[in-house]
Design a protein around this motif. Sequence first.
Motif, short mmCIF file in Angstrom:
data_model
loop_
_atom_site.label_atom_id
_atom_site.label_comp_id
_atom_site.label_asym_id
_atom_site.label_seq_id
_atom_site.Cartn_x
_atom_site.Cartn_y
_atom_site.Cartn_z
N ALA A 202 0.89 -1.12 0.08
CA ALA A 202 -0.03 0.05 -0.04
C ALA A 202 0.81 1.15 -0.09
O ALA A 202 0.57 2.08 -0.60
CB ALA A 202 -1.00 -0.09 1.11
N ASP A 203 1.94 1.26 0.87
CA ASP A 203 2.99 2.24 0.68
C ASP A 203 3.51 2.62 -0.59
O ASP A 203 3.57 3.75 -0.87
CB ASP A 203 3.86 1.91 1.68
CG ASP A 203 3.35 2.32 3.28
OD1 ASP A 203 2.39 2.91 3.48
OD2 ASP A 203 3.98 1.83 4.25
N GLU A 204 3.94 1.55 -1.38
CA GLU A 204 4.55 1.59 -2.49
C GLU A 204 3.49 2.28 -3.56
O GLU A 204 3.94 2.99 -4.43
CB GLU A 204 4.82 0.37 -2.98
CG GLU A 204 5.66 0.31 -4.48
CD GLU A 204 5.85 -0.98 -4.99
OE1 GLU A 204 6.22 -1.21 -6.28
OE2 GLU A 204 5.61 -2.17 -4.04
N ARG A 205 2.27 1.55 -3.30
CA ARG A 205 1.36 1.98 -4.43
C ARG A 205 1.08 3.74 -4.21
O ARG A 205 0.95 4.30 -5.08
CB ARG A 205 -0.15 1.37 -3.99
CG ARG A 205 -1.23 1.78 -4.77
CD ARG A 205 -2.51 0.86 -4.18
NE ARG A 205 -3.69 1.30 -5.06
CZ ARG A 205 -4.60 2.06 -4.66
NH1 ARG A 205 -4.32 2.88 -3.74
NH2 ARG A 205 -5.64 2.22 -5.56
N LEU A 206 0.83 4.04 -3.02
CA LEU A 206 0.45 5.22 -2.75
C LEU A 206 1.63 6.19 -3.15
O LEU A 206 1.39 7.58 -3.50
CB LEU A 206 0.18 5.61 -1.20
CG LEU A 206 -0.15 7.09 -0.57
CD1 LEU A 206 -1.46 7.31 -1.29
CD2 LEU A 206 -0.36 7.05 0.75
N GLY A 207 3.00 5.98 -2.89
CA GLY A 207 4.16 6.76 -3.29
C GLY A 207 4.17 6.76 -4.96
O GLY A 207 4.40 8.10 -5.36
N ARG A 208 3.92 5.64 -5.67
CA ARG A 208 3.74 5.96 -7.15
C ARG A 208 2.70 6.57 -7.68
O ARG A 208 2.80 7.33 -8.68
CB ARG A 208 3.75 4.38 -7.49
CG ARG A 208 4.92 3.53 -7.56
CD ARG A 208 4.90 2.15 -7.74
NE ARG A 208 4.39 2.07 -9.29
CZ ARG A 208 4.08 0.73 -9.90
NH1 ARG A 208 4.02 -0.24 -9.16
NH2 ARG A 208 3.80 0.86 -11.08
N ILE A 209 1.48 6.61 -6.80
CA ILE A 209 0.32 7.36 -7.54
C ILE A 209 0.44 8.82 -7.20
O ILE A 209 0.33 9.73 -8.06
CB ILE A 209 -0.85 6.97 -6.56
CG1 ILE A 209 -1.36 5.63 -7.03
CG2 ILE A 209 -2.06 7.91 -6.56
CD1 ILE A 209 -2.56 4.93 -6.33
N ARG A 210 1.17 9.24 -6.13
CA ARG A 210 1.31 10.80 -5.97
C ARG A 210 2.51 11.28 -6.84
O ARG A 210 2.18 12.17 -7.48
CB ARG A 210 1.93 10.79 -4.40
CG ARG A 210 0.90 10.65 -3.32
CD ARG A 210 1.48 10.77 -1.98
NE ARG A 210 0.54 10.90 -0.76
CZ ARG A 210 0.93 10.91 0.47
NH1 ARG A 210 2.21 10.44 0.91
NH2 ARG A 210 -0.16 10.61 1.38
N ASP A 211 3.47 10.40 -7.09
CA ASP A 211 4.75 10.89 -8.02
C ASP A 211 3.75 11.07 -9.44
O ASP A 211 4.08 11.98 -10.10
CB ASP A 211 5.75 9.77 -8.14
CG ASP A 211 6.59 9.96 -6.83
OD1 ASP A 211 6.19 10.99 -6.04
OD2 ASP A 211 7.15 8.86 -6.67
N ALA A 212 3.10 10.11 -9.97
CA ALA A 212 2.71 9.80 -11.10
C ALA A 212 1.64 11.06 -11.48
O ALA A 212 1.48 11.67 -12.39
CB ALA A 212 1.97 8.54 -11.57
N ALA A 213 0.99 11.18 -10.38
CA ALA A 213 -0.26 12.35 -10.40
C ALA A 213 0.24 13.81 -10.37
O ALA A 213 -0.15 14.65 -11.06
CB ALA A 213 -1.18 12.24 -9.06
N ASP A 214 1.34 13.87 -9.79
CA ASP A 214 2.13 15.20 -9.78
C ASP A 214 2.75 15.62 -11.19
O ASP A 214 2.47 16.44 -11.70
CB ASP A 214 3.27 15.15 -8.80
CG ASP A 214 2.63 15.31 -7.31
OD1 ASP A 214 1.59 15.72 -7.08
OD2 ASP A 214 3.49 15.06 -6.40
N ILE A 215 3.20 14.27 -11.75
CA ILE A 215 3.53 14.44 -13.38
C ILE A 215 2.54 14.87 -14.03
O ILE A 215 2.65 15.94 -15.02
CB ILE A 215 4.56 13.70 -13.48
CG1 ILE A 215 5.65 13.19 -12.79
CG2 ILE A 215 4.92 13.46 -15.01
CD1 ILE A 215 6.48 11.84 -12.96
N ALA A 216 1.50 14.19 -13.89
CA ALA A 216 0.06 14.34 -15.00
C ALA A 216 -0.35 15.80 -14.56
O ALA A 216 -0.86 16.41 -15.61
CB ALA A 216 -0.97 13.32 -14.45
N GLY A 217 -0.12 16.42 -13.42
CA GLY A 217 -0.64 17.68 -13.18
C GLY A 217 0.22 18.73 -14.27
O GLY A 217 -0.38 19.74 -14.71
#
Length: 353
Positions: free
Chosen positions: A78-93
Amino acid sequence: MSASTTTPAPAAGTRPGPAARGNLWRGILWLTWRQHRVQLISFTALTVVILVWMAVNAAELQSAMDLCHGPDCAKAVADERLGRIRDAADIAGYQLNSVVFLPAMIGTFMGVPLLAKEYEHRTLLLAWSQDISPQRWLLGKLAVLGTFVVVLSAALSAESLHVARLVHLADRRSLFEGTLFQAGGWMPLTLGVAWGMFGVAVGAGLRRLLPAFAVVLGAFGARTTLMEQLRPHLLEPLTRVLPLGPERGVDPYAPVPNELLLDGGKSPFVDAAGHVHSYSDVMTQYCGSIPDGRGDAFVSCLKQQGLVGVQQSYQSAERLGTFHLIENGMNLAVFVVSLVAAWWLVRRARTTA
């Protein structure tokens, strides 16, 4: 003496034949490529880079979101998932912001030079003194460049719509919010067409590159700011009363509603008799001294004052498509008005020194 084999010139006022029209359009196509090849190559390369970047990051975001689901997911995963989501979502922004701002670049560096550069260099006098009318010259160039803008903008619109939906799920943001709204609903397509034509009209009116650049960029910034203020009120807002209750944690796996709240987190309160009390009055006179103004203590204070609920003004998720349709219509109106203005300015322009 043999008869002459020379083809007589067409009489004045006659329409050119198919062969002549074909040669004319090939000439316009070649001329447009010759004069605007730097912009065409640059925008094509930029679009391809953005599309590839968005596709790769969207795949990473989707992969992170698919890693595990629900509260039973192991903590390490879950921690790995959350970190990857945050990083990819920031780039998508950043990617969506680039797509949203690209129409201003189209208007500035592709629309404005079409006529303003010709006026500055005084090359229109030569172009328009040939066997092609100013209106046909303008129509031919707009057809070539317009097709180019439509194709690139449509590709960006399709991919940005996909990315916006992923960010909506990953970052828990409504598709009504700022960048996500402007990146969805095929808005980049209509904005690109509208601001490209707006740049042409401004360049035709000012006849100077730098002042026209400033006007287009300033107008785009003003339009973005104005629509942020106007958008919530394009349709009559809906209202609802939510009962007061204890604060609950947000379920990270619950669906995110695509709603637009109009009160900015400061919705008024309602008492048992249905009377509305403004947020500022309640916070100033009754419960503003409670730390953070939240939690069970805050709710208890509100109930002690006879308040039973919160009145929200909002635009519902079912209206998202209607709002996109309204703004796309506005963009197309800008395109039509700009086209008419450019056509009129070219029609009244002098074709001799």
